[in-house]
Design a protein around this motif. Structure first.
Motif, PDB file in Angstrom:
ATOM      1  N   PRO A 122      93.599  32.960  34.933  1.00 30.98           N
ATOM      2  CA  PRO A 122      94.692  33.903  34.645  1.00 30.98           C
ATOM      3  C   PRO A 122      96.025  33.206  34.378  1.00 30.98           C
ATOM      4  O   PRO A 122      96.344  32.198  35.012  1.00 30.98           O
ATOM      5  CB  PRO A 122      94.773  34.733  35.925  1.00 30.98           C
ATOM      6  CG  PRO A 122      94.317  33.793  36.994  1.00 30.98           C
ATOM      7  CD  PRO A 122      93.279  32.908  36.369  1.00 30.98           C
ATOM      8  N   VAL A 123      96.769  33.748  33.441  1.00 29.76           N
ATOM      9  CA  VAL A 123      98.131  33.324  33.164  1.00 29.76           C
ATOM     10  C   VAL A 123      98.994  34.571  33.089  1.00 29.76           C
ATOM     11  O   VAL A 123      98.491  35.695  33.105  1.00 29.76           O
ATOM     12  CB  VAL A 123      98.233  32.517  31.852  1.00 29.76           C
ATOM     13  CG1 VAL A 123      97.452  31.224  31.942  1.00 29.76           C
ATOM     14  CG2 VAL A 123      97.779  33.350  30.670  1.00 29.76           C
ATOM     15  N   ALA A 124     100.290  34.355  32.994  1.00 32.31           N
ATOM     16  CA  ALA A 124     101.228  35.485  32.946  1.00 32.31           C
ATOM     17  C   ALA A 124     102.191  35.282  31.787  1.00 32.31           C
ATOM     18  O   ALA A 124     102.702  34.178  31.580  1.00 32.31           O
ATOM     19  CB  ALA A 124     102.004  35.623  34.259  1.00 32.31           C
ATOM     20  N   LEU A 125     102.407  36.343  31.029  1.00 35.93           N
ATOM     21  CA  LEU A 125     103.461  36.342  30.029  1.00 35.93           C
ATOM     22  C   LEU A 125     104.797  36.480  30.745  1.00 35.93           C
ATOM     23  O   LEU A 125     104.948  37.330  31.628  1.00 35.93           O
ATOM     24  CB  LEU A 125     103.267  37.499  29.051  1.00 35.93           C
ATOM     25  CG  LEU A 125     101.851  37.701  28.474  1.00 35.93           C
ATOM     26  CD1 LEU A 125     101.810  38.964  27.632  1.00 35.93           C
ATOM     27  CD2 LEU A 125     101.432  36.507  27.654  1.00 35.93           C
TER      28      LEU A 125
ATOM     29  N   ILE B 239     103.246  31.202  31.905  1.00 37.44           N
ATOM     30  CA  ILE B 239     103.227  30.453  33.150  1.00 37.44           C
ATOM     31  C   ILE B 239     101.873  30.651  33.809  1.00 37.44           C
ATOM     32  O   ILE B 239     101.198  31.660  33.587  1.00 37.44           O
ATOM     33  CB  ILE B 239     104.353  30.896  34.103  1.00 37.44           C
ATOM     34  CG1 ILE B 239     104.191  32.372  34.488  1.00 37.44           C
ATOM     35  CG2 ILE B 239     105.724  30.649  33.497  1.00 37.44           C
ATOM     36  CD1 ILE B 239     105.155  32.828  35.572  1.00 37.44           C
ATOM     37  N   PRO B 240     101.422  29.678  34.606  1.00 34.06           N
ATOM     38  CA  PRO B 240     100.133  29.857  35.291  1.00 34.06           C
ATOM     39  C   PRO B 240     100.218  30.968  36.326  1.00 34.06           C
ATOM     40  O   PRO B 240     101.260  31.206  36.942  1.00 34.06           O
ATOM     41  CB  PRO B 240      99.900  28.493  35.946  1.00 34.06           C
ATOM     42  CG  PRO B 240     101.253  27.895  36.069  1.00 34.06           C
ATOM     43  CD  PRO B 240     102.038  28.398  34.888  1.00 34.06           C
TER      44      PRO B 240
ATOM     45  N   ILE C 159      92.963  29.928  39.588  1.00 39.02           N
ATOM     46  CA  ILE C 159      94.326  29.614  39.163  1.00 39.02           C
ATOM     47  C   ILE C 159      94.304  29.254  37.690  1.00 39.02           C
ATOM     48  O   ILE C 159      93.480  28.449  37.245  1.00 39.02           O
ATOM     49  CB  ILE C 159      94.911  28.456  40.000  1.00 39.02           C
ATOM     50  CG1 ILE C 159      94.906  28.841  41.483  1.00 39.02           C
ATOM     51  CG2 ILE C 159      96.308  28.098  39.536  1.00 39.02           C
ATOM     52  CD1 ILE C 159      95.282  27.718  42.398  1.00 39.02           C
ATOM     53  N   GLY C 160      95.194  29.872  36.940  1.00 41.85           N
ATOM     54  CA  GLY C 160      95.249  29.627  35.512  1.00 41.85           C
ATOM     55  C   GLY C 160      96.003  28.355  35.168  1.00 41.85           C
ATOM     56  O   GLY C 160      96.657  27.725  35.998  1.00 41.85           O
ATOM     57  N   GLN C 161      95.912  27.997  33.902  1.00 46.43           N
ATOM     58  CA  GLN C 161      96.570  26.797  33.412  1.00 46.43           C
ATOM     59  C   GLN C 161      97.059  27.052  31.997  1.00 46.43           C
ATOM     60  O   GLN C 161      96.314  27.589  31.152  1.00 46.43           O
ATOM     61  CB  GLN C 161      95.593  25.609  33.421  1.00 46.43           C
ATOM     62  CG  GLN C 161      96.252  24.274  33.171  1.00 46.43           C
ATOM     63  CD  GLN C 161      96.907  23.717  34.423  1.00 46.43           C
ATOM     64  OE1 GLN C 161      96.470  24.012  35.530  1.00 46.43           O
ATOM     65  NE2 GLN C 161      97.944  22.930  34.266  1.00 46.43           N
ATOM     66  N   VAL C 162      98.316  26.684  31.738  1.00 53.39           N
ATOM     67  CA  VAL C 162      98.875  26.809  30.396  1.00 53.39           C
ATOM     68  C   VAL C 162      98.593  25.522  29.645  1.00 53.39           C
ATOM     69  O   VAL C 162      98.907  24.426  30.133  1.00 53.39           O
ATOM     70  CB  VAL C 162     100.390  27.085  30.453  1.00 53.39           C
ATOM     71  CG1 VAL C 162     100.972  27.179  29.056  1.00 53.39           C
ATOM     72  CG2 VAL C 162     100.644  28.373  31.220  1.00 53.39           C
ATOM     73  N   GLY C 163      97.987  25.636  28.468  1.00 52.69           N
ATOM     74  CA  GLY C 163      97.631  24.466  27.692  1.00 52.69           C
ATOM     75  C   GLY C 163      98.826  23.756  27.095  1.00 52.69           C
ATOM     76  O   GLY C 163      99.942  24.281  27.027  1.00 52.69           O
ATOM     77  N   TYR C 164      98.576  22.524  26.653  1.00 51.09           N
ATOM     78  CA  TYR C 164      99.657  21.694  26.111  1.00 51.09           C
ATOM     79  C   TYR C 164     100.334  22.360  24.927  1.00 51.09           C
ATOM     80  O   TYR C 164     101.572  22.356  24.813  1.00 51.09           O
ATOM     81  CB  TYR C 164      99.076  20.330  25.718  1.00 51.09           C
ATOM     82  CG  TYR C 164     100.056  19.406  25.044  1.00 51.09           C
ATOM     83  CD1 TYR C 164     100.915  18.603  25.798  1.00 51.09           C
ATOM     84  CD2 TYR C 164     100.134  19.332  23.659  1.00 51.09           C
ATOM     85  CE1 TYR C 164     101.820  17.752  25.184  1.00 51.09           C
ATOM     86  CE2 TYR C 164     101.039  18.486  23.040  1.00 51.09           C
ATOM     87  CZ  TYR C 164     101.870  17.699  23.813  1.00 51.09           C
ATOM     88  OH  TYR C 164     102.770  16.861  23.192  1.00 51.09           O
ATOM     89  N   ASP C 165      99.547  22.946  24.032  1.00 59.46           N
ATOM     90  CA  ASP C 165     100.118  23.545  22.819  1.00 59.46           C
ATOM     91  C   ASP C 165     100.955  24.782  23.127  1.00 59.46           C
ATOM     92  O   ASP C 165     101.801  25.162  22.307  1.00 59.46           O
ATOM     93  CB  ASP C 165      99.006  23.915  21.840  1.00 59.46           C
ATOM     94  CG  ASP C 165      98.284  22.684  21.316  1.00 59.46           C
ATOM     95  OD1 ASP C 165      98.920  21.615  21.257  1.00 59.46           O
ATOM     96  OD2 ASP C 165      97.086  22.789  20.980  1.00 59.46           O
TER      97      ASP C 165
ATOM     98  N   ARG D 211      95.863  19.871  39.557  1.00 58.76           N
ATOM     99  CA  ARG D 211      96.731  20.496  40.552  1.00 58.76           C
ATOM    100  C   ARG D 211      96.817  19.659  41.816  1.00 58.76           C
ATOM    101  O   ARG D 211      97.542  20.018  42.738  1.00 58.76           O
ATOM    102  CB  ARG D 211      96.221  21.895  40.894  1.00 58.76           C
ATOM    103  CG  ARG D 211      96.409  22.879  39.761  1.00 58.76           C
ATOM    104  CD  ARG D 211      95.977  24.275  40.179  1.00 58.76           C
ATOM    105  NE  ARG D 211      96.570  24.709  41.425  1.00 58.76           N
ATOM    106  CZ  ARG D 211      97.794  25.221  41.552  1.00 58.76           C
ATOM    107  NH1 ARG D 211      98.549  25.364  40.485  1.00 58.76           N
ATOM    108  NH2 ARG D 211      98.261  25.599  42.730  1.00 58.76           N
ATOM    109  N   THR D 212      96.106  18.563  41.876  1.00 55.97           N
ATOM    110  CA  THR D 212      96.167  17.697  43.037  1.00 55.97           C
ATOM    111  C   THR D 212      97.363  16.747  42.920  1.00 55.97           C
ATOM    112  O   THR D 212      97.946  16.572  41.848  1.00 55.97           O
ATOM    113  CB  THR D 212      94.879  16.882  43.165  1.00 55.97           C
ATOM    114  OG1 THR D 212      94.671  16.148  41.941  1.00 55.97           O
ATOM    115  CG2 THR D 212      93.692  17.800  43.405  1.00 55.97           C
ATOM    116  N   VAL D 213      97.715  16.133  44.052  1.00 50.78           N
ATOM    117  CA  VAL D 213      98.804  15.162  44.067  1.00 50.78           C
ATOM    118  C   VAL D 213      98.277  13.837  43.536  1.00 50.78           C
ATOM    119  O   VAL D 213      97.243  13.338  43.984  1.00 50.78           O
ATOM    120  CB  VAL D 213      99.364  14.991  45.489  1.00 50.78           C
ATOM    121  CG1 VAL D 213     100.455  13.931  45.507  1.00 50.78           C
ATOM    122  CG2 VAL D 213      99.897  16.316  46.007  1.00 50.78           C
ATOM    123  N   GLN D 214      98.988  13.257  42.579  1.00 53.59           N
ATOM    124  CA  GLN D 214      98.585  12.012  41.951  1.00 53.59           C
ATOM    125  C   GLN D 214      99.572  10.912  42.335  1.00 53.59           C
ATOM    126  O   GLN D 214     100.770  11.071  42.172  1.00 53.59           O
ATOM    127  CB  GLN D 214      98.527  12.161  40.426  1.00 53.59           C
ATOM    128  CG  GLN D 214      97.602  13.295  39.971  1.00 53.59           C
ATOM    129  CD  GLN D 214      97.622  13.489  38.474  1.00 53.59           C
ATOM    130  OE1 GLN D 214      97.216  12.613  37.708  1.00 53.59           O
ATOM    131  NE2 GLN D 214      98.082  14.655  38.039  1.00 53.59           N
TER     132      GLN D 214
END
Length: 936
Positions: free
Chosen positions: A99-102, A327-328, A492-498, A521-524
């Motif tokens: 899911p994402v949100a406008l 947004i995610p 949890i959604g994810q917004v793509g690069y484009d 979504r993990t700490v890197q």
């Protein structure tokens, strides 16, 4: 008012409900009006030429019915209840994982109270929702037009009757979930939803929950509406949904702000649809109006294409500039924002997946949609749509017959029980096979007690909590949270690069050399060796800017620091951009690059209504640390000078002193010329604090720390201020005009007079001894001592004297005064002067003996007799200072040469010796200071 017609497809149902009302209510007036009105609303909505498709927010039954209707009707125009200015974002859904949100975002407000900012509106989209199916069908089918007809995001806030100073919201408040960071993905945004079906009448909701034997509204809706309608045909689904919407609408209070806004939205949408039909010439038979079931039962005068009411007057938008993006989102964020029960969206997602597999329906999906299967089914490639048949009564049969009973799916329930035990063991619970059996049997028992033919996911979750949950949760997640993960998870959604704004894409590109995956979504953890690889320096600069702009956990330094004049050669960072993608996207609404946004925020901080000189100096410091822009630094520094000159209080004097000292030290150590704004700040500050000093001494609202900081600025910057043209008589007059009354400020004034040479150390010592010897003043002596401690900021040379006063106080003060005062002294030093304590400790270490045996024979230096060094009638105390001077004669010879004194100063009798002896006797502080520097 005319009586409702008894003919038509719903005539029999209307008569049946009227008789029931007369039988149960005794008087058919009130109840008859409600029940007959509900049937009229259904008849009216279904008889409209423009087909109305009622939906519920994130309902799998609505999504399945939408898929069936779209494949059967194949409309050419779809009117969707969604903010009309969000339409350009719909195509970007192809690049996202739901899911994402406008989102519509505005930080610079024009026409709204400044206290409301920033404004944010979100419309979450999940796959198991009718709106997404309609969007995917319209965007992937050639020749189909999708028109958003709801109010704009600007009108969302225009219609909120909120007083200035309150946070605007248009969504019910929900309880926080276990995964708070995921539930906060929407931030403080106002939620826009399609199909908010919930009773506005609290007693009705309580009644339904009690008799339905459920704990919350989401569970009631799933059991009594969602499950019976999952496999219902189109006509039954429409009639039931409009019936429910009409029921909740008629039982809502007649006049309420929420109802008024809903009616205005309905007028707005029907006006937009009429305008589009008139402009496009589309046939209403080829159109579909997707809206919430509440709005399908609308009774506004503009309802329907045949209404003769005038068009609704749409007010113009304000001058607020809105920015749009994706947004995610997550199941928890949707549940929190719209007041749904925890886990309800995950249960709906599981219901959708199971129903799609059982019915063999092929849902619509955008090409390129990440996170799911691609489908090639296109609505436009099928045969011509079948003509709509006459409206028939499906409500009577649906309301009279119980829903079909489904048998117990033992395999599904057994799988749930085994999986929840496995998850519980992974999270620290001592669960076993016996617990799985207990959960299985308890689920069936709870379903039977609640009158259900088979256990629902809610029954299973309650059973798992009963059988597995212990008194203490061993890990981060409790059993109910584990059940949510098992039944579908907090997806949890994810917004793509484009689909990212330019700034977010620029950040991803610039951090690519570090190997950071922006989708994780993990700490890197990343390591930067700037000496071995100088090409990573731009990445380090960007991370420090993101550290300043984003939430603390987005970019957190583990090793290394960035302060004035210092840059680490090795750095280690914990980066979590995937978890903070919403904040990064909203950052992109403010500018094109991170540097531009940082500059704008710094300028906005110094121009805001709450800006002070300390805030401006902090902005200057951040500009020097993070941005290489002398022009920006000069502008911010000039603003700091203006703010300091305009201040009428000295509350921020300690912060001002600390920051200007740090900036002056930076420019001196870097070898660069002192900027003009720094010189102006010192001269303006010197005159400003001289002017306010007498008032600050007597003002009860001004603390001792603030007055000490003022004196620290005046004495610490005195040499620079005098070299820039300031007059020392300003300070002398300010001190002479100061007449404090509180003991702590009196001690500060004495220290200031001593620094100016107006109060010798011997006289200051006599005054303190007189205070200790006066029984009336002894109880207030600790306050004098607190003032002397604060005096170390402007007069650090008094450190030995303060140690002497502290020692004398501990030796002479009575226990009833000293003991209660000790905690106050400790807390005062910790809160107001933590940086002054090391000075006292270091001086005490030099003064007191270092071993216990030496303590017995130790005599305080201020009590020891003063031996003299003869010299032309002058007396100089013999001691460490004299011994030091005698042991290092070269230094004294150089000083004597500068003073024009020739001859041997170590021999008693010559005039040179007398001159130096007199000089040392008159100014012992200088010799002490030199001794401290040589011995430290």
């Amino acid at each position: 008012m005319t009586a409702p017609a008894t003919t038509g497809p719903f005539g029999a149902l209307r008569e049946q409900l009227t008789d029931a009302a007369a039988t149960f209510a005794g008087s058919p007036d009130a109840l008859n009006g409600i029940l007959a009105g509900i049937v009229d609303d259904v008849d009216r909505a279904l008889g409209e030429p423009l087909e109305i498709f009622p939906v519920c927010h994130h309902s799998p039954a609505s999504a399945l019915a939408m898929v069936r209707r779209l494949r059967e009707k194949r409309p050419r125009v779809i009117y969707l209840e969604l903010c009309e200015d969000l339409q350009p974002l719909l195509g970007e859904l192809r690049n996202c994982r739901l899911p994402v949100a406008l989102q519509a975002f505005a930080s610079e407000l024009d026409g709204f109270p400044a206290e409301w900012g920033p404004l944010s509106v979100v419309a979450p989209v999940t796959e198991a929702s009718a709106e997404y199916q309609a969007i995917a069908y319209a965007l992937e089918t050639p020749g189909v037009e999708l028109v958003l007809v709801d109010r704009s995001t600007d009108h969302v806030f225009q219609w909120l009757p909120r007083p200035p100073g309150s946070a605007p919201t248009d969504a019910p408040a929900g309880a926080a979930t276990e995964a708070e960071e995921d539930a906060a993905l929407h931030g403080d945004a106002v939620g826009v939803e399609i199909g908010d079906l919930r009773p506005g009448f609290a007693d009705l909701e309580t009644y339904l929950l009690h008799h339905g034997k459920v704990r919350h509204w989401s569970e009631w809706w799933d059991q009594y509406v969602e499950q019976p309608l999952v496999d219902a045909d189109h006509d039954t689904y429409r009639q039931v949904m409009v019936l429910i919407g009409s029921l909740f609408r008629r039982l809502r209070p007649a006049r309420s702000d929420r109802l008024d806004r809903d009616e205005d939205r309905e007028r707005y949408m029907w006006t937009r649809m009429r305008q589009h039909l008139a402009a496009s010439g589309a046939d209403p038979a080829d159109c579909l109006y997707v809206c919430g079931a509440f709005h399908a039962a609308s009774r506004v005068e503009q309802f329907g294409l045949a209404a003769d009411a005038p068009a609704y007057e749409i007010t113009p938008r304000t001058g607020t500039r809105w920015r749009y993006g994706l947004i995610p989102s997550s199941h928890s964020a949707i549940e929190t924002q719209f007041g749904l029960a925890s886990g309800s969206v995950s249960v709906a997602s599981a219901t959708w997946t199971k129903a799609v597999g059982r019915s063999r329906l092929v849902p619509f999906r955008l090409d390129g949609q990440r996170g799911g299967r691609r489908t090639t089914a296109r609505g436009g490639s099928a045969a011509a749509p079948a003509p709509a048949g006459p409206v028939t009564d499906r409500l009577s049969g649906f309301l009279a017959e119980p829903p079909p009973l489904g048998g117990l799916d033992e395999a599904e329930l057994r799988g749930w029980c085994v999986d929840i035990v496995r998850l519980a063991r992974r999270n620290g619970y001592l669960a076993s096979t016996a617990d799985a059996i207990a959960v299985f049997e308890t689920s069936i028992l709870l379903a039977n007690l609640r009158g259900r033919p088979r256990p629902t996911p809610y029954d299973f979750a309650d059973a798992a909590v009963t059988c597995i949950e212990k008194d203490v949760v061993p890990g981060r997640r409790d059993v109910r949270r584990l059940c949510e993960i098992l039944l579908g998870g907090d997806r949890i959604g994810q917004v793509g690069y484009d689909a990212l704004p330019p700034l977010a894409r620029d950040v991803v590109d610039r951090l690519r050399p570090l190997g950071i995956d922006p989708e994780k979504r993990t700490v890197q953890r990343v390591l930067l060796d700037l000496r071995a690889d100088p090409r990573l320096a731009p990445c380090s600069d960007l991370l420090w800017m993101l550290r300043h702009l984003l939430p603390p956990d987005a970019a957190r330094p583990i090793m290394g620091e960035r302060r004035l004049g210092h840059r680490s050669i090795q750095e280690s960072w914990d980066v979590a951009l995937g978890r903070n993608q919403r904040a990064l996207i909203e950052l992109g609404y403010e500018g094109v690059t991170v540097e531009q946004v940082l500059e704008q925020r710094l300028r906005r901080a110094v121009r805001g209504p709450d800006a002070t000189a300390a805030v401006a100096l902090e902005a200057v410091e951040n500009a020097v640390r993070l941005l290489d822009s002398p022009r920006l630094v000069d502008d911010l520094g000039a603003r700091a000078v203006d703010l300091l000159a305009a201040e009428r209080t000295v509350d921020d004097a300690p912060d001002v002193l600390r920051r200007i000292r740090r900036l002056l030290g930076h420019y001196r150590t870097t070898g660069s010329a002192l900027p003009g704004w720094c010189e102006s700040f010192v001269t303006v500050g010197y005159a400003h604090y001289c002017t306010l000093l007498p008032t600050a001494f007597v003002d009860e609202q001004t603390g001792v720390r603030q007055v000490g900081a003022m004196l620290g600025f005046l004495f610490g910057m005195e040499s620079l201020a005098l070299s820039l043209g300031c007059d020392r008589s300003q300070l002398e007059l300010a001190v002479a005009q100061s007449h404090p009354e509180t003991p702590a400020k009196v001690a500060l004034l004495w220290a200031a007079r001593h620094q100016l040479g107006l109060l010798p150390l011997a006289e200051l010592r006599e005054r303190c001894a007189g205070l200790l010897g006066n029984p009336l003043v002894v109880p207030a002596f600790p306050q004098y001592l607190a003032g002397f401690v604060q005096a170390l900021e402007p007069v650090p040379g008094l450190t030995p004297f303060v140690v002497e006063v502290l020692s004398s106080a501990f030796a002479r003060l009575p226990d009833p005064v000293l003991l209660p005062w000790l905690p106050t002294l400790i807390t005062t030093l910790r809160e107001q002067g933590p940086e002054l304590v090391p000075l006292l400790v270091r001086e005490a270490g030099r003064t007191f003996p270092g071993s216990l045996p030496a303590l017995d024979a130790w005599l305080p230096p201020w009590l020891a007799p003063a031996p003299v060094l003869a010299g032309a009638g002058a007396a100089v105390a013999a001691g460490p200072v004299t011994d030091l001077l005698a042991g290092h004669p070269e230094t004294v010879d150089a000083v004597a040469a500068l003073l024009g004194c020739t001859g041997g100063w170590r021999d008693a009798g010559p005039t040179t010796s007398a001159g130096l002896a007199t000089l040392l006797a008159a100014h012992p502080e200088t010799a002490v200071a030199v001794a401290d520097l040589l011995t430290s």
